[in-house]
Enzyme design. Structure first.
Site, PDB file in Angstrom:
ATOM      1  N   ASP A  10       0.862  -1.190   0.000  1.00 58.15           N
ATOM      2  CA  ASP A  10       0.000   0.000   0.000  1.00 58.15           C
ATOM      3  C   ASP A  10       0.895   1.235   0.000  1.00 58.15           C
ATOM      4  OD1 ASP A  10      -2.401   1.556   0.177  1.00 58.15           O
ATOM      5  OD2 ASP A  10      -1.953   1.892   2.287  1.00 58.15           O
ATOM      6  N   SER A  11       0.289   2.356  -0.357  1.00 59.44           N
ATOM      7  CA  SER A  11       1.026   3.620  -0.300  1.00 59.44           C
ATOM      8  C   SER A  11       1.445   3.929   1.140  1.00 59.44           C
ATOM      9  CB  SER A  11       0.137   4.737  -0.839  1.00 59.44           C
ATOM     10  OG  SER A  11      -1.062   4.783  -0.083  1.00 59.44           O
ATOM     11  N   TYR A  42      -0.827   8.542  -2.357  1.00 60.80           N
ATOM     12  CA  TYR A  42      -0.792   8.347  -3.802  1.00 60.80           C
ATOM     13  C   TYR A  42      -2.024   8.964  -4.488  1.00 60.80           C
ATOM     14  CZ  TYR A  42       2.929   4.705  -3.828  1.00 60.80           C
ATOM     15  OH  TYR A  42       4.101   4.000  -3.739  1.00 60.80           O
ATOM     16  N   GLY A  43      -3.090   9.161  -3.684  1.00 58.16           N
ATOM     17  CA  GLY A  43      -4.397   9.528  -4.245  1.00 58.16           C
ATOM     18  C   GLY A  43      -4.406  10.773  -5.112  1.00 58.16           C
ATOM     19  N   CYS A  73      -4.185  -1.263  -2.322  1.00 56.05           N
ATOM     20  CA  CYS A  73      -4.334   0.188  -2.441  1.00 56.05           C
ATOM     21  C   CYS A  73      -5.174   0.408  -3.693  1.00 56.05           C
ATOM     22  CB  CYS A  73      -2.947   0.812  -2.596  1.00 56.05           C
ATOM     23  SG  CYS A  73      -2.965   2.573  -2.986  1.00 56.05           S
ATOM     24  N   ASN A  74      -6.298   1.071  -3.528  1.00 55.33           N
ATOM     25  CA  ASN A  74      -7.173   1.277  -4.685  1.00 55.33           C
ATOM     26  C   ASN A  74      -6.494   2.127  -5.747  1.00 55.33           C
ATOM     27  OD1 ASN A  74     -10.183   0.312  -4.129  1.00 55.33           O
ATOM     28  ND2 ASN A  74      -9.208   0.872  -2.215  1.00 55.33           N
ATOM     29  N   THR A  75      -5.754   3.146  -5.292  1.00 53.06           N
ATOM     30  CA  THR A  75      -5.128   4.056  -6.248  1.00 53.06           C
ATOM     31  C   THR A  75      -4.088   3.303  -7.091  1.00 53.06           C
ATOM     32  OG1 THR A  75      -5.463   5.776  -4.590  1.00 53.06           O
ATOM     33  CG2 THR A  75      -4.057   6.323  -6.457  1.00 53.06           C
ATOM     34  N   GLU A 158      -4.969   9.874   8.519  1.00 49.94           N
ATOM     35  CA  GLU A 158      -3.530   9.691   8.805  1.00 49.94           C
ATOM     36  C   GLU A 158      -3.048  10.595   9.939  1.00 49.94           C
ATOM     37  OE1 GLU A 158      -0.718   8.891   5.858  1.00 49.94           O
ATOM     38  OE2 GLU A 158      -1.889   7.083   5.485  1.00 49.94           O
ATOM     39  N   CYS A 192     -11.472   2.910  -0.781  1.00 46.12           N
ATOM     40  CA  CYS A 192     -10.164   3.383  -0.342  1.00 46.12           C
ATOM     41  C   CYS A 192      -9.858   2.627   0.939  1.00 46.12           C
ATOM     42  CB  CYS A 192     -10.204   4.883  -0.074  1.00 46.12           C
ATOM     43  SG  CYS A 192      -8.716   5.493   0.743  1.00 46.12           S
ATOM     44  N   THR A 193      -8.639   2.129   1.027  1.00 51.61           N
ATOM     45  CA  THR A 193      -8.306   1.228   2.137  1.00 51.61           C
ATOM     46  C   THR A 193      -8.270   1.925   3.500  1.00 51.61           C
ATOM     47  OG1 THR A 193      -5.991   1.586   1.582  1.00 51.61           O
ATOM     48  CG2 THR A 193      -7.029  -0.377   0.695  1.00 51.61           C
ATOM     49  N   HIS A 194      -8.269   3.246   3.515  1.00 49.95           N
ATOM     50  CA  HIS A 194      -8.291   3.969   4.792  1.00 49.95           C
ATOM     51  C   HIS A 194      -9.703   4.072   5.387  1.00 49.95           C
ATOM     52  CE1 HIS A 194      -4.305   5.303   3.777  1.00 49.95           C
ATOM     53  NE2 HIS A 194      -4.222   6.087   4.828  1.00 49.95           N
TER      54      HIS A 194
END
Ligand code: DGL
Length: 275
Positions: A10-11, A42-43, A73-75, A158, A192-194
């Site tokens: 992931d980013s 990365y988004g 990571c979706n992005t 974050e 989005c993984t967050h």
């Protein structure tokens, strides 16, 4: 040779929510997690940059002995996966595999909604790629997908500022914008993984008939199914329950916040990578 690991990339931190679901479902395998925290998020980055960083991470994980890599990571899945699968893998590691987190969701997306109208919350980069729309059209052409970019949610999460009035304001704003675009939406996917960290905040402002779905369990189920269908990959994987965590930033910084995403204490190592 059953000694290879499954790489999860992931980013930064978000992929830990996916790793958690994968390790819950498939605990026996060995996993190496890599977060590119030094270059996250990365988004908001271009296709070229996300592709370059992701390919570098994939090579790093292959060098660490991974046979299968999940871009959690979706992005990165939206912007880099296709090129890596089609152009790079045949040259660098033809027998190894790299998978993403968007396809597992779009393969079953039509079964998640009664109205056939689904909302996707994601980073600006994922939205711009139209990956959810394009992939859904292949499997469920009658499903209507409406996307909503939520650029401020990753920074809020974050910075551990996701459980307060400021975060609630932006969650409300993004959901109102989404529902204004399509009032028939009955299912919202956290693309989005967050976002699983704010699932309660999202549910709190939605009418009760709208379901909210995070992708971790779907990705874990899909990986389980993939490994059963691909013994040539599964046979390469070690089953010693090992977990290793690496970050391109400092391990102290990573360890501090990682627990929030993974639900357990993490002791990471620094990943040396040319920046
Ligand atoms: N992990 C990214 C995703 O799922 C979000 C964080 C970022 O923008 O780097 O899209």
């Amino acid at each position: 040779m059953k000694s290879h690991s499954i790489g999860v990339f992931d980013s930064g931190f978000g992929g830990l929510t996916v790793l958690k679901e994968i390790t819950t479902r498939l605990p026996e395998y060995d996993y190496i997690y890599l977060g590119d925290n030094a270059r996250a998020p990365y988004g908001c980055r271009s296709f070229e940059t996300v592709y370059k960083y992701t390919l570098q991470a994939v090579n790093w994980l292959f060098n660490k002995g991974c046979f299968l890599i999940i871009l959690a990571c979706n992005t990165a899945s939206a912007k880099a996966l296709r090129t890596i699968q089609q152009k790079d893998l045949p040259a660098i590691a033809p027998n190894r595999r790299v998978l993403g987190v968007i396809r597992p969701v779009t393969e079953i997306i039509g079964t998640l909604s009664s109205s056939g109208h689904i909302g996707i919350l994601a980073t600006a980069g994922t939205v711009k790629s139209n990956s959810y729309l394009l992939e859904t059209a292949k499997s469920f052409p009658n499903v209507t997908i409406t996307q909503q970019a939520c650029p401020l949610l990753v920074p809020l999460i974050e910075n551990n500022e996701f459980d307060n009035e400021g975060a609630a304001f932006f969650i409300n704003k993004y959901l109102s914008e989404l529902l204004q675009k399509d009032q028939l939406i009955d299912t919202i996917i956290l693309g989005c993984t967050h976002y699983p960290l704010i699932i309660n905040g999202i549910k709190a402002v939605l009418p009760s008939h709208i379901k909210v779905i995070s992708q971790g369990t779907i990705v874990a189920e899909s990986l389980d199914d993939y490994l059963r269908r691909h013994p040539e990959i599964e046979n390469q994987l070690g089953k010693n329950h090992k977990r290793s965590f690496f970050t391109t930033d400092t391990s102290e910084m990573f360890n501090d916040l990682a627990e929030l995403f993974y639900g357990e204490n993490i002791f990471s190592e620094h990943a040396e990578m040319e920046m």
